[in-house]
Design an enzyme around this catalytic site. Structure first.
Site, short mmCIF file in Angstrom:
data_model
loop_
_atom_site.label_atom_id
_atom_site.label_comp_id
_atom_site.label_asym_id
_atom_site.label_seq_id
_atom_site.Cartn_x
_atom_site.Cartn_y
_atom_site.Cartn_z
N HIS A 230 48.46 39.21 -14.95
CA HIS A 230 47.52 38.93 -13.92
C HIS A 230 46.33 39.81 -13.82
O HIS A 230 45.06 39.26 -13.65
CB HIS A 230 48.43 38.99 -12.60
CG HIS A 230 49.75 38.35 -12.54
ND1 HIS A 230 50.00 37.25 -13.39
CD2 HIS A 230 50.73 38.27 -11.66
CE1 HIS A 230 51.15 36.65 -13.25
NE2 HIS A 230 51.51 37.38 -12.25
N LYS A 316 54.75 47.37 -5.03
CA LYS A 316 55.57 46.64 -4.22
C LYS A 316 55.93 47.51 -2.74
O LYS A 316 55.90 48.88 -2.87
CB LYS A 316 57.05 46.24 -4.57
CG LYS A 316 56.94 45.51 -5.89
CD LYS A 316 57.05 44.01 -5.59
CE LYS A 316 57.15 43.16 -6.99
NZ LYS A 316 56.63 42.30 -6.81
C1 BG6 Z 1 54.69 37.29 -10.42
C2 BG6 Z 1 55.59 38.61 -10.47
O1 BG6 Z 1 54.12 36.94 -11.67
O2 BG6 Z 1 53.59 37.30 -9.53
C3 BG6 Z 1 55.89 38.77 -8.84
O3 BG6 Z 1 56.65 38.41 -11.27
C4 BG6 Z 1 54.92 39.02 -8.16
O4 BG6 Z 1 56.55 40.11 -9.13
C5 BG6 Z 1 54.03 37.64 -8.08
O5 BG6 Z 1 55.11 38.90 -6.54
C6 BG6 Z 1 52.69 37.47 -7.39
O6 BG6 Z 1 52.14 36.26 -7.33
P1 BG6 Z 1 51.21 35.82 -6.13
O7 BG6 Z 1 50.69 34.50 -6.57
O8 BG6 Z 1 52.20 35.72 -4.86
O9 BG6 Z 1 50.25 36.83 -5.71
#
Ligand code: BG6
Length: 458
Positions: A230, A316
């Site tokens: 991401h 987290k």
């Molecule tokens: C996921 C992770 O890919 O993305 C998670 O595995 C994380 O740990 C999540 O919480 C966050 O996604 P978003 O869309 O809620 O920001």
């Protein structure tokens, strides 16, 4: 392919968590908003029948706020179900039968990565892969080598342009808006480089812990979970060169070029943390040294970005749940007005979640006799959190055969290259208190580049 649209959607792992949380709502959105009307076939090994799958779909949709039974029925009427073991040819033969006349099925693998190869092979053997598409979830591999192995394996059954690797951040409206805003306004380009940008920060903060995903998370950690995918994608949107020409791969080509220019992380540029209490989460190994927080300092080896430090932080159990990008501009070369308090530099801020905004920080004169300034931020736009859920956008694109918002083999490889040398226990892991901004050691990474910008709650 004559008709690029998929004429059937198959999803493996139909009785699982991802289907419940993301796939049913996304499919409903496509049925409701785009008139999707192709057969939708769920596959799982659960001893279920079609009625149970329909009940599960209805339950998921109600849970996601869909109240109208007629709308729900529009989706459940399209559902089919195949129950069986992924190692058994009979499962894939039954699927082939359900596919009927479909010539370009889309196969969505919402299953553990260890099964990707097995399912792809089963599809090929039963004749369901030909002219079909494959959508797979992250994590794509566990490190650079295993990601390459997986690519080699899938390439035996599907050509690269038929493989759609999901990174749901790319389906997010505000992540697309970064690239849109950059390339739709010519005033930004002249300052979007090492001459004017002092540093860049990306923070992805989550106030919750690893919840019921202890086992998965303890095999993964923050670097693999969100940085490798991401956040490097967000960085690429922010720093890539504008696409050239009309070629439909132009955007991904530029993104690949940027990611290949990112210098691989070394241990000196990484601070890992783990929140107190993580080790008592179900599924976490005693004495685990897996990181629930990471801060890194990156450099991009290109003419545009050479020497501009990029700080990325994710964790987290931090004080808030918010993701923000800040581009800090350099200060003016002289203190023209001899301000006693050194003025802060201007900035541009992209808030990606939970709410969406773009702000521009500038310094203006305070009203009064003296030439003294104050920092203000203009909000250029504020938008509703999400117009279209990422999974709906991505699944819709995959059905239409549009790959731009998906990972490509060379892009995924470049992302692994950045983090590969700092995975696992190469660096120490520091403890931090839940509700704090992670271990203090992360501050030292900034070394002369100001402070971490902590996103606010709203
Ligand atoms: C996921 C992770 O890919 O993305 C998670 O595995 C994380 O740990 C999540 O919480 C966050 O996604 P978003 O869309 O809620 O920001």
């Amino acid at each position: 392919m004559d008709d690029p649209r998929s004429d059937a959607v198959v999803f493996f792992g139909a009785t699982g968590d991802l289907a419940y949380k993301q796939i049913f709502p996304a499919l409903l959105g496509l049925v409701r908003d785009e008139g999707l009307s192709v057969p939708i076939i769920g596959v799982a090994k659960a001893g279920w029948g079609l009625d149970q799958l329909k009940e599960q779909a209805a339950d998921s949709l109600k849970h996601h706020g869909v109240t109208d039974d007629g709308t729900i029925r529009k989706l459940t009427d399209l559902l089919r179900y195949v129950d069986g073991d992924y190692n058994d040819d009979a499962t894939f033969n039954a699927l082939r039968k359900q596919l009927g006349d479909a010539k370009h099925p889309l196969h969505y693998l919402a299953v553990p990565p260890s099964l990707f190869g097995t399912v792809a092979e089963g599809l090929a053997k039963s004749g369901s892969a030909e002219d079909g598409r494959l959508v797979i979830e992250k994590p794509f591999g566990h490190n650079r080598e295993s990601s390459r192995e997986l690519s080699r394996l899938l390439a035996k059954f599907f050509p690269e342009d038929a493989i759609f690797r999901i990174d749901h951040y790319l389906g997010k409206e505000p992540v697309q808006n970064i690239v849109y805003t950059r390339f739709a306004n010519s005033f930004l380009e002249p300052v979007w480089n090492r001459e004017h940008v002092e540093s860049i920060q990306i923070t992805m903060a989550e106030d919750f812990g690893v919840q019921d995903r202890g086992h998965f998370y303890d095999e993964t950690g923050a670097i693999r979970d969100v940085v490798q995918n991401h956040l490097l994608q967000v960085l690429a949107q922010l720093t890539m060169d504008p696409p050239t020409g009309e070629e439909h791969e132009a955007m991904r080509d530029q993104k690949a070029a940027l990611l290949k220019a990112v210098r691989p992380l070394d241990p000196m540029s990484v601070v890992r943390g783990q929140y107190d209490g993580y080790q008592s989460v179900d599924g976490v190994r005693p004495g685990s040294t897996v990181e629930t927080f990471v801060a890194v300092r990156l450099l991009i080896e290109s003419w545009r970005w050479a020497g501009v430090p990029i700080f990325i932080r994710a964790g987290k159990r931090l004080p808030v749940t918010a993701t923000e990008v800040t581009v800090r501009f350099k200060r003016p070369p002289r203190e023209t007005f001899n301000e006693v308090v050194p003025n802060k530099a201007g900035h541009m801020r992209f808030r990606i979640s939970p709410d969406v905004s773009i702000g521009m920080g500038v310094r203006v004169k305070q009203p009064g006799e003296r030439m003294v300034g104050q920092d203000v931020e203009m909000i250029l736009t504020e938008q509703r959190p999400s117009f279209m859920p990422p999974y709906q956008r991505l699944l819709g694109d995959a059905i239409r055969g549009l790959g731009e918002l998906f990972g490509r083999e060379d892009i995924i490889d470049a992302q692994w290259r950045v983090v590969n040398d700092v995975l696992d226990n190469v660096t120490p892991v520091y403890r931090y208190k839940p509700g704090s901004w992670g271990p203090d050691e992360a501050d030292a990474l900034l070394d002369g580049h100001g402070h971490w910008h902590n996103p606010s709650t709203s």
